[in-house]
Write a protein that holds these residues in place. Sequence first.
Motif, short mmCIF file in Angstrom:
data_model
loop_
_atom_site.label_atom_id
_atom_site.label_comp_id
_atom_site.label_asym_id
_atom_site.label_seq_id
_atom_site.Cartn_x
_atom_site.Cartn_y
_atom_site.Cartn_z
N VAL A 1 0.86 -1.18 0.00
CA VAL A 1 0.00 0.00 0.00
C VAL A 1 0.89 1.23 0.00
O VAL A 1 1.68 1.44 0.93
CB VAL A 1 -0.93 0.01 1.23
CG1 VAL A 1 -1.76 1.28 1.24
CG2 VAL A 1 -1.82 -1.23 1.24
N PRO A 2 0.82 2.07 -1.02
CA PRO A 2 1.73 3.21 -1.15
C PRO A 2 1.24 4.46 -0.42
O PRO A 2 0.03 4.60 -0.16
CB PRO A 2 1.75 3.45 -2.65
CG PRO A 2 0.36 3.09 -3.08
CD PRO A 2 -0.08 1.96 -2.18
N LEU A 3 2.16 5.36 -0.10
CA LEU A 3 1.77 6.66 0.43
C LEU A 3 1.25 7.54 -0.70
O LEU A 3 0.30 8.31 -0.52
CB LEU A 3 2.96 7.34 1.11
CG LEU A 3 2.66 8.70 1.75
CD1 LEU A 3 1.75 8.54 2.97
CD2 LEU A 3 3.96 9.42 2.15
N VAL A 4 1.86 7.41 -1.87
CA VAL A 4 1.53 8.27 -3.01
C VAL A 4 1.24 7.43 -4.25
O VAL A 4 1.92 6.43 -4.50
CB VAL A 4 2.68 9.26 -3.33
CG1 VAL A 4 2.35 10.11 -4.55
CG2 VAL A 4 2.98 10.14 -2.13
N SER A 5 0.23 7.84 -5.01
CA SER A 5 -0.04 7.28 -6.34
C SER A 5 0.26 8.36 -7.37
O SER A 5 -0.23 9.49 -7.23
CB SER A 5 -1.50 6.85 -6.47
OG SER A 5 -1.83 5.84 -5.56
N VAL A 6 1.04 8.03 -8.36
CA VAL A 6 1.29 8.95 -9.47
C VAL A 6 0.38 8.55 -10.62
O VAL A 6 0.38 7.39 -11.05
CB VAL A 6 2.76 8.91 -9.93
CG1 VAL A 6 2.97 9.84 -11.14
CG2 VAL A 6 3.69 9.29 -8.80
N CYS A 7 -0.43 9.48 -11.08
CA CYS A 7 -1.43 9.22 -12.12
C CYS A 7 -0.99 9.86 -13.44
O CYS A 7 -0.77 11.07 -13.51
CB CYS A 7 -2.77 9.79 -11.67
SG CYS A 7 -4.08 9.64 -12.89
N GLN B 1 -8.02 4.17 -10.09
CA GLN B 1 -7.10 3.05 -9.87
C GLN B 1 -6.08 3.36 -8.77
O GLN B 1 -5.37 2.48 -8.31
CB GLN B 1 -6.33 2.69 -11.16
CG GLN B 1 -7.19 2.53 -12.40
CD GLN B 1 -8.40 1.65 -12.18
OE1 GLN B 1 -8.31 0.54 -11.66
NE2 GLN B 1 -9.57 2.16 -12.59
N CYS B 2 -6.02 4.62 -8.36
CA CYS B 2 -5.02 5.05 -7.37
C CYS B 2 -5.43 4.60 -5.97
O CYS B 2 -6.58 4.73 -5.57
CB CYS B 2 -4.87 6.58 -7.40
SG CYS B 2 -4.25 7.22 -8.97
N SER B 3 -4.47 4.09 -5.22
CA SER B 3 -4.76 3.59 -3.87
C SER B 3 -3.99 4.33 -2.78
O SER B 3 -4.15 4.05 -1.60
CB SER B 3 -4.43 2.09 -3.79
OG SER B 3 -3.06 1.86 -4.06
N GLY B 4 -3.13 5.27 -3.16
CA GLY B 4 -2.31 5.99 -2.19
C GLY B 4 -3.10 6.99 -1.36
O GLY B 4 -4.22 7.37 -1.70
#
Length: 298
Positions: free
Chosen positions: A9-15, A92-95
């Motif tokens: 599980v990431p802190l940040v999602s890059v889109c 789709q981002c989980s951060g």
Amino acid sequence: MESTGRNNVPLVSVCMITYNHEQFINKAIKGVINQNCSFDFEFIISDDCSSDNTPFLISEAVDKFNKKIPIKYFSQNSNLGIIKNFVFALNQCSGKYIAICEGDDYWVDNGKLSKQADLLENDGTLVGSFHFVKVEYENKPHLSNIFKSSVPEIIGTEDLIAPSSLIHTSSLFFKRDALIFPEWYLTMLSGDFALTSILSKQGKFKRINDVMSVYRVHDQGVTSSINYNKEKKLLKISILEKLNDFHDYKYNDKFQDVIYELRSQNLNQNIFIKIRRKLRIGLIIKRVRFWLTKIYFL
């Protein structure tokens, strides 16, 4: 098709969304891959059924870098359109946080994500952050400048009620849980103008005073298209009216002032076009008369 990496599980999602960006995509991807972070982050890429070499270049990058950071690559089977593809990618981002970089822009500071994450982790009142962005004109380097360099360092909802976007998407970093999509959002031709205002309902944005990304202005960009520019002011008026309702008319006076300004600009532009057309017709008549006179005296 979806290509996935690790499951942390990431802190940040890059889109990142792409469409026919074969000239630009490698630099855009490298700007993300080169980020130096002490935390986990994921990379979401959604290609909107490109007809050029973009999908192949993305697949190459996924194969090369997927062991370094988790990359989720979605290759759409049919063209969704920029907004639907954007919303798809964001979903789709989980951060905890989301950072945006479109496939024709790129990041130039390897500490960008760390700086923006640190800012929001240390100030819970903020919904997001942004930074200075260099505007790079294709084949016109003399026009390069800094995007909206004079905007305030801290921006709230009322500040964002303006004739144009104050925060460029390549600099945008925000809390994922502040993201909602009103029904009308999917009907927009360009979504960045509305996105920051929607997010601002949950807090303010603070600027980091570093140039950390580049916005490319080129013929293939959505804001360079003939249809977009032809209807630009009408589009913004429509968005502002919807945002006024979204914010429960709390800032109605400011919204109405900006809408009036845009309508006046559009009216003046239409008058100018009509005058120009009349002048052109007058010039054509003069030329016809000139040649008729010549023929008559032959």
